[in-house]
Write an enzyme that holds these catalytic residues in place. Structure first.
Site, mmCIF file in Angstrom:
data_model
loop_
_atom_site.group_PDB
_atom_site.id
_atom_site.type_symbol
_atom_site.label_atom_id
_atom_site.label_comp_id
_atom_site.label_asym_id
_atom_site.label_seq_id
_atom_site.Cartn_x
_atom_site.Cartn_y
_atom_site.Cartn_z
ATOM 1 C CE1 TYR A 183 117.181 -50.313 -8.102
ATOM 2 C CE2 TYR A 183 117.422 -52.181 -6.719
ATOM 3 C CZ TYR A 183 117.557 -51.680 -8.026
ATOM 4 O OH TYR A 183 118.448 -52.372 -8.997
ATOM 5 C CB CYS A 184 111.702 -47.149 -8.430
ATOM 6 S SG CYS A 184 110.874 -46.149 -7.067
ATOM 7 C CB THR A 185 113.914 -43.590 -10.949
ATOM 8 O OG1 THR A 185 114.000 -44.455 -12.003
ATOM 9 C CG2 THR A 185 114.807 -42.170 -11.558
ATOM 10 C CB ILE A 212 118.212 -44.855 -8.114
ATOM 11 C CG1 ILE A 212 117.792 -46.127 -8.173
ATOM 12 C CG2 ILE A 212 119.880 -44.557 -8.778
ATOM 13 C CD1 ILE A 212 117.435 -46.616 -9.719
#
Length: 313
Positions: A183-185, A212
């Site tokens: 996952y990332c922003t 996110i």
């Protein structure tokens, strides 16, 4: 969850990996549209796709998004929205880049090969499985202020370091069927990361669709497995679980998010230094940072943009 608000500014974070062969013409068209509707922010264009964050009043953002999605390549553009009281950008930039998110390996092509999308509603189930390896693909100045519970933090200073970290991961995991969730922003870095892992032979690779920001917008707070705040790349610095402006400020010399206590440190000077970077910059650089900060403060006091809209390659 994204709350209804009286805030006047809508922030749209967007991206898509798709082949683009007309970057210069597209750059001009996007900049013209953004300037017409007083939209500010940054959009990056590369052969591999589009990536950016822009902000304005809701109807202005809608006009620009509608203009973008009329292009068939961007019909299913990945977009996340949030609200804020103040304009988080000083100007509009549309830049041409080699990569829309810089990994340093232009052979990686998420438009051709990437992991499996996992919707926010399904994410909790996946990462709660003890057999799943959960990896945060962001940099350490981002992970310092929040991440999913039990996620591995590669502690990278930049995304360019991630391929090297994956090389070391391969030495530790000799099972190509190992389930890996990333996952990332906003979804872009983890999507590119899954492309890298697939290239390296891992078969069961997943990534959080929309990142996110989409997770916080979608999943009720009482069900959330997110812990902390989410770093964002604009003047808001971080968002809380309600996607409201968080509790951090940024050191614009080193980009580290700072707490209220950090701002009291003797080595903190707005726009110049903080305790993380004070000993890492020369007096000359500090003078340049101070001069730039004075220009920004002066421009803001006049109600002007510090830098005018422009095209940069």
């Amino acid at each position: 969850m994204l709350k209804k608000s009286k805030n006047m500014v809508t922030v749209a974070t967007l991206y898509k990996f798709v082949e683009i062969n007309d970057k210069i013409d597209l750059q001009k068209d996007i900049l013209t549209s953004c300037e017409k509707y007083n939209v500010k922010g940054t959009i990056l264009l590369a052969n591999e796709g589009i990536n950016g964050t822009i902000s304005a009043q809701k109807f202005e953002i809608t006009k620009v998004i509608n203009s973008l999605t009329k292009d068939k390549r961007f019909e299913d553009l990945e977009i996340k929205y949030s609200l804020t009281d103040e304009q988080p950008f000083n100007r509009m930039k549309v830049r041409l880049k080699k990569e829309i998110v810089t990994m340093g390996d232009e052979t990686i092509n998420p438009a051709k090969i990437s992991g499996k999308y996992i919707n926010p509603e399904e994410w909790n189930t996946l990462i709660s499985d003890p057999e799943v390896l959960v990896i945060d693909t962001r940099n350490k100045y981002e992970t310092e202020i929040g991440r999913f519970k039990n996620a591995i933090d590669p502690r990278t200073d930049s995304f360019r370091e991630f391929p090297k970290w994956v090389e070391n991961l391969k030495k530790e995991i000799d099972d190509p069927n190992k389930k890996i969730a990333m996952y990332c922003t906003g979804g872009i870095r983890c999507e590119k990361s899954t492309s890298l892992l697939k290239k390296e032979g891992f078969k069961n690779v997943y990534h959080l669709k929309g990142g996110i920001l989409k997770y916080l917008e979608t999943v009720p707070n009482e069900e959330s497995l997110w812990d902390g705040e989410c770093f964002v790349f604009d003047d808001r610095v971080a968002l809380d679980e309600q996607l409201e402006v968080g509790s951090y400020q940024m050191c614009y010399a080193c980009r580290m998010p700072l707490t209220k206590e950090d701002l009291k440190n003797k080595n903190y000077e707005k726009g110049v230094s903080c305790h993380y970077c004070y000993d890492k910059t020369t007096k000359e650089r500090k003078k340049r940072f101070l001069s730039r900060q004075k220009q920004i403060d002066l421009a803001k006091s006049r109600g002007d943009e510090h830098f005018g809209p422009q095209i940069k390659k």
